[in-house]
Design an enzyme around this catalytic site. Structure first.
Site, PDB file in Angstrom:
ATOM      1  CB  SER A  14      15.178   4.485 -31.099  1.00 47.83           C
ATOM      2  OG  SER A  14      13.938   4.101 -31.665  1.00 47.83           O
ATOM      3  CG  HIS A  51      12.102   4.489 -28.265  1.00 52.18           C
ATOM      4  ND1 HIS A  51      12.471   5.626 -28.949  1.00 52.18           N
ATOM      5  CD2 HIS A  51      11.871   4.882 -26.987  1.00 52.18           C
ATOM      6  CE1 HIS A  51      12.458   6.664 -28.131  1.00 52.18           C
ATOM      7  NE2 HIS A  51      12.103   6.228 -26.936  1.00 52.18           N
ATOM      8  CG  ASP A  89      12.251   9.721 -30.148  1.00 45.86           C
ATOM      9  OD1 ASP A  89      11.172   9.992 -29.625  1.00 45.86           O
ATOM     10  OD2 ASP A  89      12.368   9.302 -31.315  1.00 45.86           O
TER      11      ASP A  89
END
Length: 342
Positions: A22, A49, A141
């Site tokens: 991310s 992401h 995540d």
């Protein structure tokens, strides 16, 4: 007479590498791809992401960074050894058999594509043939997906949080999963290559992910921040998550931050509506005065003033909450860590 020594079991090879990142992930992804050999005997799938409306140049960047061909994944794209597939914006990258599928399924932790979707689907299909890699990013995540990979007997690699630009994802993966290697970015490619070829020791074969929903009185019932449905608390491969009937899924920190966003939105909506009400009542008072209705005018003026005062009360509460309740979970913990070490 001496018995001949038993021949050692052949090393278990891994033919699918899934990588999740991310914030701060692009540079470390370039380092990893640069170190992967051109003859890597495994397919590589990557989720970063990104905003759904943003055009992604990640495949082009990674293609130039190393020897492996890299391209945006397309639906039903075959998985090929030595080829990197990158999830496109606003599509989940899902593994089915020997192909990649693209899905517009529910967002997870507010993301589509989402790291956990890729990891979980890869583990379900490829079992112990998967190497999962978690790189730089905020929140938690990837932890649930990496836990699923481990539960099926796959291997887990995590970037060293000490050198990650954003250590949230690596730190939480290490906290919730028995990872096989925690290494700096310049050693991730070497570590992954060794695992793919079976040169690195691996865990015992896993039994598979077995989701369990807690049914005791301690179960937390909540509302999905995205659709308003009921969120069901679940423990998947030992990692706590919440999922609604539509399929939106949240980890603890992502749920806390999403709730914070919704609370802030609700408070700002209250401020706006109270100010609108105050303006409307003031206009009604003006109209009553013009019609020589002083009692109605006074009543409307009082109601307008009360609405304005209530808006100021909510605004003050919003400003106070912004310094505490509405702060992100990660921000609070990082601040506490700095204070403790300072």
């Amino acid at each position: 007479m001496a018995q001949p020594a038993a021949s050692p079991e052949p090393a278990r090879r891994r033919e699918l590498v899934v990588i999740g990142a991310s914030a701060g992930g692009v540079e470390v992804l370039k380092d990893v791809v640069a170190g992967l050999p051109a003859d890597l005997p495994a397919a590589v799938c990557v989720v970063l992401h990104i905003a759904p409306s943003s055009p992604s140049a990640l495949a082009h960047i990674l293609r130039r960074a190393g020897p492996l061909p890299c391209q945006p994944a397309s639906d039903r794209e075959p998985l090929r050894h030595g080829t990197i597939l990158v999830a496109p914006p606003d599509r989940h990258l899902v593994i089915e058999d020997n192909v990649a599928r693209l899905s517009v399924g529910p967002r997870e932790n507010g993301h589509r594509p989402a790291v956990d979707v890729l990891f979980r689907s890869a583990a379900t299909v490829w079992h112990d043939g998967v190497v999962g890699v978690v790189l730089s990013g905020t929140r938690d995540d990837g932890a649930a997906g990496l836990a699923a990979i481990k539960a099926y007997g796959g291997l887990a690699v995590v970037q060293d949080p000490e050198e990650a630009m954003y250590p949230g994802m690596p730190t939480n993966a290490i906290a919730h999963v028995a990872v096989d290697a925690v290494v700096p970015s310049n050693l991730i490619a070497e570590t992954v290559s060794a695992m793919v070829r079976g040169d690195a020791p691996g865990p015992e074969r896993g039994t598979g992910e077995s989701p369990q929903t807690r049914g005791d009185d301690d179960t937390l019932t909540s509302v999905c921040p995205e659709c308003g449905g009921v969120l069901t608390e679940e423990h998947r491969a030992g990692v706590l998550q919440w999922e609604c009937h539509v399929g939106h899924r949240y980890s603890p920190r992502s749920l806390a931050d999403a709730q914070s966003d919704r609370v802030e939105q609700a408070l700002w909506t209250s401020v706006r509506m109270l100010r609108d009400r105050s303006a409307l009542l003031s206009r009604m008072a003006d109209h009553a005065e013009a019609r020589e209705q002083p009692r109605s005018a006074r009543r409307f003026r009082n109601q307008s003033r009360n609405a304005s005062e209530q808006a100021n009360v909510v605004l003050a509460a919003l400003r106070e909450a912004a310094d505490d309740t509405l702060q992100g979970v990660i921000d609070n913990e990082e601040t506490a860590d700095r204070e403790a070490t300072g």
